[in-house]
Write a protein that holds these residues in place. Structure first.
Motif, PDB file in Angstrom:
ATOM      1  N   GLU A 223       0.866  -1.191   0.000  1.00 24.97           N
ATOM      2  CA  GLU A 223       0.000   0.000   0.000  1.00 24.97           C
ATOM      3  C   GLU A 223       0.898   1.234   0.000  1.00 24.97           C
ATOM      4  OE1 GLU A 223      -3.304   1.166  -0.106  1.00 24.97           O
ATOM      5  OE2 GLU A 223      -2.252   3.077   0.153  1.00 24.97           O
ATOM      6  N   ARG A 224       0.571   2.178  -0.879  1.00 27.12           N
ATOM      7  CA  ARG A 224       1.469   3.336  -1.027  1.00 27.12           C
ATOM      8  C   ARG A 224       1.372   4.307   0.157  1.00 27.12           C
ATOM      9  NH1 ARG A 224      -1.903   6.133  -5.836  1.00 27.12           N
ATOM     10  NH2 ARG A 224      -3.685   6.610  -4.533  1.00 27.12           N
TER      11      ARG A 224
ATOM     12  N   THR B 285       5.002   2.052  -3.002  1.00 22.30           N
ATOM     13  CA  THR B 285       4.197   2.188  -4.230  1.00 22.30           C
ATOM     14  C   THR B 285       4.579   1.113  -5.229  1.00 22.30           C
ATOM     15  OG1 THR B 285       4.070   4.566  -3.892  1.00 22.30           O
ATOM     16  CG2 THR B 285       3.611   3.771  -6.121  1.00 22.30           C
ATOM     17  N   VAL B 286       3.594   0.433  -5.760  1.00 19.61           N
ATOM     18  CA  VAL B 286       3.860  -0.518  -6.833  1.00 19.61           C
ATOM     19  C   VAL B 286       4.020   0.266  -8.139  1.00 19.61           C
ATOM     20  CG1 VAL B 286       2.818  -2.356  -8.232  1.00 19.61           C
ATOM     21  CG2 VAL B 286       2.823  -2.511  -5.726  1.00 19.61           C
ATOM     22  N   LEU B 287       5.150   0.001  -8.818  1.00 20.83           N
ATOM     23  CA  LEU B 287       5.467   0.731 -10.048  1.00 20.83           C
ATOM     24  C   LEU B 287       5.163  -0.099 -11.287  1.00 20.83           C
ATOM     25  CD1 LEU B 287       8.939   2.004  -8.781  1.00 20.83           C
ATOM     26  CD2 LEU B 287       6.767   3.246  -8.732  1.00 20.83           C
ATOM     27  N   GLY B 288       5.153  -1.425 -11.122  1.00 23.54           N
ATOM     28  CA  GLY B 288       4.897  -2.287 -12.270  1.00 23.54           C
ATOM     29  C   GLY B 288       4.504  -3.678 -11.812  1.00 23.54           C
ATOM     30  N   VAL B 289       3.658  -4.319 -12.621  1.00 26.15           N
ATOM     31  CA  VAL B 289       3.143  -5.654 -12.282  1.00 26.15           C
ATOM     32  C   VAL B 289       3.544  -6.590 -13.406  1.00 26.15           C
ATOM     33  CG1 VAL B 289       1.044  -6.987 -11.840  1.00 26.15           C
ATOM     34  CG2 VAL B 289       1.194  -4.601 -11.068  1.00 26.15           C
ATOM     35  N   GLU B 290       4.164  -7.718 -13.040  1.00 25.85           N
ATOM     36  CA  GLU B 290       4.637  -8.655 -14.059  1.00 25.85           C
ATOM     37  C   GLU B 290       4.336 -10.076 -13.624  1.00 25.85           C
ATOM     38  OE1 GLU B 290       8.626  -7.420 -13.763  1.00 25.85           O
ATOM     39  OE2 GLU B 290       8.155  -5.519 -14.766  1.00 25.85           O
TER      40      GLU B 290
ATOM     41  N   ARG C 208       7.237  -4.733  -9.124  1.00 30.82           N
ATOM     42  CA  ARG C 208       8.325  -3.791  -8.869  1.00 30.82           C
ATOM     43  C   ARG C 208       7.755  -2.683  -8.007  1.00 30.82           C
ATOM     44  NH1 ARG C 208       9.280  -0.880 -12.926  1.00 30.82           N
ATOM     45  NH2 ARG C 208       7.826  -1.829 -14.380  1.00 30.82           N
ATOM     46  N   THR C 209       8.461  -2.358  -6.919  1.00 31.44           N
ATOM     47  CA  THR C 209       7.936  -1.309  -6.040  1.00 31.44           C
ATOM     48  C   THR C 209       8.988  -0.232  -5.819  1.00 31.44           C
ATOM     49  OG1 THR C 209       8.665  -1.922  -3.799  1.00 31.44           O
ATOM     50  CG2 THR C 209       6.860  -3.221  -4.738  1.00 31.44           C
ATOM     51  N   SER C 210       8.557   0.842  -5.176  1.00 35.35           N
ATOM     52  CA  SER C 210       9.474   1.933  -4.849  1.00 35.35           C
ATOM     53  C   SER C 210      10.500   1.499  -3.806  1.00 35.35           C
ATOM     54  CB  SER C 210       8.664   3.126  -4.323  1.00 35.35           C
ATOM     55  OG  SER C 210       7.794   2.706  -3.287  1.00 35.35           O
TER      56      SER C 210
ATOM     57  N   VAL D 121      -0.440 -12.099  -8.324  1.00 34.54           N
ATOM     58  CA  VAL D 121      -0.534 -10.680  -7.962  1.00 34.54           C
ATOM     59  C   VAL D 121      -1.974 -10.237  -8.231  1.00 34.54           C
ATOM     60  CG1 VAL D 121       0.278  -8.318  -8.384  1.00 34.54           C
ATOM     61  CG2 VAL D 121       1.858 -10.263  -8.668  1.00 34.54           C
ATOM     62  N   VAL D 122      -2.613  -9.688  -7.208  1.00 35.61           N
ATOM     63  CA  VAL D 122      -3.973  -9.170  -7.405  1.00 35.61           C
ATOM     64  C   VAL D 122      -3.913  -7.661  -7.168  1.00 35.61           C
ATOM     65  CG1 VAL D 122      -6.390  -9.342  -6.770  1.00 35.61           C
ATOM     66  CG2 VAL D 122      -4.941 -11.360  -6.624  1.00 35.61           C
ATOM     67  N   VAL D 123      -4.300  -6.904  -8.174  1.00 32.90           N
ATOM     68  CA  VAL D 123      -4.173  -5.447  -8.140  1.00 32.90           C
ATOM     69  C   VAL D 123      -5.537  -4.838  -7.807  1.00 32.90           C
ATOM     70  CG1 VAL D 123      -3.581  -3.401  -9.506  1.00 32.90           C
ATOM     71  CG2 VAL D 123      -2.327  -5.549  -9.848  1.00 32.90           C
ATOM     72  N   CYS D 124      -5.611  -4.206  -6.624  1.00 34.48           N
ATOM     73  CA  CYS D 124      -6.890  -3.643  -6.143  1.00 34.48           C
ATOM     74  C   CYS D 124      -6.662  -2.183  -5.783  1.00 34.48           C
ATOM     75  CB  CYS D 124      -7.375  -4.405  -4.909  1.00 34.48           C
ATOM     76  SG  CYS D 124      -7.379  -6.190  -5.092  1.00 34.48           S
ATOM     77  N   VAL D 125      -6.382  -1.376  -6.789  1.00 35.39           N
ATOM     78  CA  VAL D 125      -5.970   0.007  -6.533  1.00 35.39           C
ATOM     79  C   VAL D 125      -7.088   1.014  -6.806  1.00 35.39           C
ATOM     80  CG1 VAL D 125      -3.517  -0.433  -6.865  1.00 35.39           C
ATOM     81  CG2 VAL D 125      -4.935   0.162  -8.847  1.00 35.39           C
ATOM     82  N   GLY D 126      -8.328   0.532  -6.876  1.00 36.85           N
ATOM     83  CA  GLY D 126      -9.460   1.438  -7.057  1.00 36.85           C
ATOM     84  C   GLY D 126      -9.331   2.245  -8.334  1.00 36.85           C
ATOM     85  N   HIS D 127      -9.578   3.564  -8.219  1.00 35.43           N
ATOM     86  CA  HIS D 127      -9.584   4.415  -9.419  1.00 35.43           C
ATOM     87  C   HIS D 127      -8.193   4.609 -10.009  1.00 35.43           C
ATOM     88  CE1 HIS D 127      -9.293   6.865  -5.759  1.00 35.43           C
ATOM     89  NE2 HIS D 127      -8.381   7.535  -6.436  1.00 35.43           N
ATOM     90  N   ASP D 128      -7.142   4.252  -9.263  1.00 36.40           N
ATOM     91  CA  ASP D 128      -5.788   4.440  -9.798  1.00 36.40           C
ATOM     92  C   ASP D 128      -5.352   3.305 -10.709  1.00 36.40           C
ATOM     93  OD1 ASP D 128      -5.383   6.938  -8.772  1.00 36.40           O
ATOM     94  OD2 ASP D 128      -4.694   6.184  -6.834  1.00 36.40           O
ATOM     95  N   VAL D 129      -6.286   2.456 -11.085  1.00 34.04           N
ATOM     96  CA  VAL D 129      -5.968   1.383 -12.028  1.00 34.04           C
ATOM     97  C   VAL D 129      -5.405   1.969 -13.326  1.00 34.04           C
ATOM     98  CG1 VAL D 129      -8.344   1.265 -12.942  1.00 34.04           C
ATOM     99  CG2 VAL D 129      -6.845  -0.740 -13.082  1.00 34.04           C
ATOM    100  N   ASP D 130      -5.795   3.208 -13.674  1.00 33.69           N
ATOM    101  CA  ASP D 130      -5.294   3.796 -14.926  1.00 33.69           C
ATOM    102  C   ASP D 130      -3.809   4.140 -14.846  1.00 33.69           C
ATOM    103  OD1 ASP D 130      -5.596   5.901 -13.164  1.00 33.69           O
ATOM    104  OD2 ASP D 130      -6.465   7.275 -14.644  1.00 33.69           O
ATOM    105  N   GLN D 131      -3.264   4.228 -13.622  1.00 31.73           N
ATOM    106  CA  GLN D 131      -1.834   4.545 -13.510  1.00 31.73           C
ATOM    107  C   GLN D 131      -0.968   3.314 -13.803  1.00 31.73           C
ATOM    108  OE1 GLN D 131      -1.220   6.637  -9.819  1.00 31.73           O
ATOM    109  NE2 GLN D 131      -2.551   8.307 -10.468  1.00 31.73           N
TER     110      GLN D 131
END
Ligand SMILES: Cc1cc2nc3c(=O)[nH]c(=O)nc-3n(C[C@H](O)[C@H](O)[C@H](O)COP(=O)(O)OP(=O)(O)OC[C@H]3O[C@@H](n4cnc5c(N)ncnc54)[C@H](O)[C@@H]3O)c2cc1C
Length: 376
Positions: A28-29, A160-165, A170-172, A181-191
């Motif tokens: 979580e960022r 912060t997750v920077l990339g999903v592979e 990859r994180t900060s 990997v399950v990505v549950c970032v709400g509205h920031d999915v576009d990032q």
């Protein structure tokens, strides 16, 4: 499993994964949950959902009540009162009651409605017994705290997750390996997934919210008081909005109160266990969130809530802006690469449905299937 995002959807996946014996890292960022999951009404709006959302809502309800006991937070089986202030609104409730006979929908007289909701001047209403409430600012951090004490669970806050592979993220603060990997970032999915978000039509929906002191003389017990919805809510929640009379509600409000429809107001409130009322809300859609919060919008919400409660004015304790992901469908579940899944709730019902959706996704992943939101 790596879960990206420490809101209700991400934490829901972590709860389900650890219950099935997986080791889980939540990334979580922020240094604590600060997203939509702590900015909402805490309303488990089960009965007014339909189709897949209803199935996930019913599954979520069970999980909220169980987690409240194990993680030690308050969850109230308070139900909801939907207040009708016009005949067309009563017609919506009558047909909902007929459709949902035996499903905890009870029609109320005006006096019964006002007594249960703490409102004034209702023509009638409906009590939806299956709905629940939590205090989001207590409940969501409590789930995170409890999860962090479970064997096999690690939290990486302020990361912060920077990339999903395939194989990890990859994180900060370095890479983390994972089978899933399950990505549950709400509205920031576009990032993280701009094309996926664009293809799914994901936009940001921002909402004005206020906490006001309970008006003098409102005698309802804050812990047992139901959530309160109104005719404007009948235009939003699918089981209400699909009743034939909902079109007449919209028509009347469009001619009588266009300013409420322009701002997509859903006049509703819940009571904080401390006694204050969480009131709102409005809906503004866009790729980004406008930072300028117009005071007349808050004034409109305050005036409408005061009218609903039959009081002259309300004392504001706090104001905030909430943001959630919005898209044409209720849910966004996408397999993006081997072992990589994006999961989101793309209407404002993530507290109602997110825990059940998470259980469904984890079950499918463990069965080796490509997950979907379809509960059948
Ligand atoms: C004002 C308001 C009122 C609402 N009322 C209700 C209600 O009463 N009932 C209901 O059912 N629903 C309600 N909703 C909707 C509900 O709150 C949301 O659907 C739900 O909280 C979404 O949960 P989430 O976990 O997807 O998102 P969030 O809670 O926003 O969590 C996403 C998390 O991902 C993190 N993140 C993002 N990008 C990264 C990254 N790259 N790396 C690491 N972390 C990242 C964010 O920091 C955030 O913590 C409301 C929403 C709002 C805004």
């Amino acid at each position: 499993m790596v879960v990206v995002g420490g809101g209700v959807v991400g934490l829901g996946h972590a709860v389900e994964a650890v219950a099935r014996g997986l080791t889980v890292t939540v990334v979580e960022r922020d240094d604590r949950p600060l997203g939509a999951s702590v900015r909402n009404f805490g309303h488990g709006c089960v009965t007014a959902q339909s189709d897949a959302a209803y199935a996930h809502a019913v599954a979520s309800r069970k999980r909220w009540l169980r987690l409240a006991r194990t993680a030690g937070f308050w969850a109230g089986e308070t139900g909801t009162v939907v207040v009708a202030r016009a005949d067309d609104e009563l017609d919506v409730l009558r047909s909902l009651a007929a459709e949902r006979a035996g499903d905890g929908v009870t029609l109320l007289t005006g006096a019964e409605t006002d007594a249960r909701a703490g409102t004034a001047g209702a023509r009638g209403g409906a009590y939806l017994a299956g709905d629940i409430r939590v205090d989001p600012r207590e409940a969501v951090p409590s789930i995170a705290r409890w999860l962090a004490e479970q064997p096999g669970v690690t939290f990486r806050w302020s990361t912060t997750v920077l990339g999903v592979e395939p194989g990890g993220v990859r994180t900060s603060r370095g890479d983390i390996a994972a089978d899933q990997v399950v990505v549950c970032v709400g509205h920031d999915v576009d990032q993280l997934f701009p094309q996926l978000a664009a293809d799914a039509g994901v936009r940001r929906c921002s909402l004005h919210m206020l906490r006001v002191a309970a008006p003098d003389g409102r005698l309802l017990d804050a812990v047992t008081a139901p959530a309160v919805l109104t005719g404007l809510s009948m235009l939003r929640y699918s089981a209400l909005a699909r009743q034939p009379a909902a079109a007449r509600v919209r028509e009347r409000l469009t001619s009588q109160r266009p300013e409420l429809l322009d701002l997509e107001v859903n006049l509703m409130f819940t009571q904080h266990p401390g006694g204050d009322l969480l009131i709102g809300d409005t809906h503004a859609y866009g790729a980004s969130v406008d930072p300028f919060a117009a005071e007349p919008v808050d004034q409109l919400i305050l005036e409408e809530t005061a009218r609903l409660l039959g009081v002259a004015s309300l004392r504001v304790q706090e104001r905030w802006r909430g943001v959630y992901a919005s898209a044409p469908g209720d849910f966004l579940v996408r397999h993006t690469a081997p072992g990589n899944t994006v999961v989101g709730v793309t209407t404002g019902i993530g507290m109602t449905t997110g825990l059940g959706l998470a259980a469904h996704v984890v079950d499918q992943l463990l069965a080796g299937r490509v997950p979907t939101a379809d509960p059948s």
